[in-house]
Design a protein around this motif. Structure first.
Motif, mmCIF file in Angstrom:
data_model
loop_
_atom_site.group_PDB
_atom_site.id
_atom_site.type_symbol
_atom_site.label_atom_id
_atom_site.label_comp_id
_atom_site.label_asym_id
_atom_site.label_seq_id
_atom_site.Cartn_x
_atom_site.Cartn_y
_atom_site.Cartn_z
ATOM 1 N N HIS A 84 47.254 39.530 48.949
ATOM 2 C CA HIS A 84 45.935 39.101 48.367
ATOM 3 C C HIS A 84 45.785 37.639 49.003
ATOM 4 N N HIS B 180 43.013 36.026 48.962
ATOM 5 C CA HIS B 180 42.282 34.964 48.133
ATOM 6 C C HIS B 180 42.721 34.617 46.686
ATOM 7 N N ASN B 181 43.938 35.216 46.437
ATOM 8 C CA ASN B 181 44.617 35.159 45.001
ATOM 9 C C ASN B 181 45.838 34.341 45.148
ATOM 10 N N TRP B 182 46.046 33.222 44.976
ATOM 11 C CA TRP B 182 47.451 32.374 45.178
ATOM 12 C C TRP B 182 48.590 32.958 44.072
ATOM 13 N N LEU C 201 48.772 35.870 42.648
ATOM 14 C CA LEU C 201 49.389 37.218 43.006
ATOM 15 C C LEU C 201 50.069 37.117 44.248
ATOM 16 N N ASN C 202 49.520 36.400 45.259
ATOM 17 C CA ASN C 202 50.065 36.100 46.601
ATOM 18 C C ASN C 202 51.297 35.658 46.590
#
Length: 118
Positions: free
Chosen positions: A80, A82-84, A86-87
């Motif tokens: 992901h 743009h989503n830290w 979840l990343n």
């Protein structure tokens, strides 16, 4: 001898957290890797605390750090962009371990208090 016992307790906590993570990943894949990491850490932290109530929090901290490093080194992928949250899901393993240890300790104290021990 005490060092061997601490290493064995840490390994049991790591393996139990890995087992919970594996079960969540296999039976509820729609929850995603972050939920599996938190639940695995929670289960592992509870096991660490139950194995040694006096040193359980330190064992949970050590097991959580080792599990986080293993997850980042082996199975982590940037999925992901743009989503830290979840990343970087392996970051949530350590708070899961510590929350599991704290919940075990609080529930043990609550049960001990509820029985009216004097």
């Amino acid at each position: 001898m005490m060092l061997v016992l601490l290493l064995l307790r840490t390994a049991i906590g790591l393996l139990s957290g890995g087992l919970v993570w594996l079960l969540v990943t296999l039976y509820a894949p729609s929850w995603g890797p972050m939920a599996a990491a938190v639940l695995g850490g929670f289960g592992g932290g509870m096991v660490c605390m139950s194995l040694g109530p006096s040193t359980g929090q330190q064992i949970a901290l050590t097991a959580g750090l080792v599990a986080t490093m293993i997850a980042f080194a082996t199975i982590w992928q940037q999925a992901h962009p743009h989503n830290w949250a979840l990343n970087y899901w392996p970051v949530w393993i350590l708070p899961g371990f510590m929350a599991g240890a704290a919940c075990w300790l609080l529930s043990a104290r609550w049960l001990q208090k509820g029985k009216g021990s004097r």
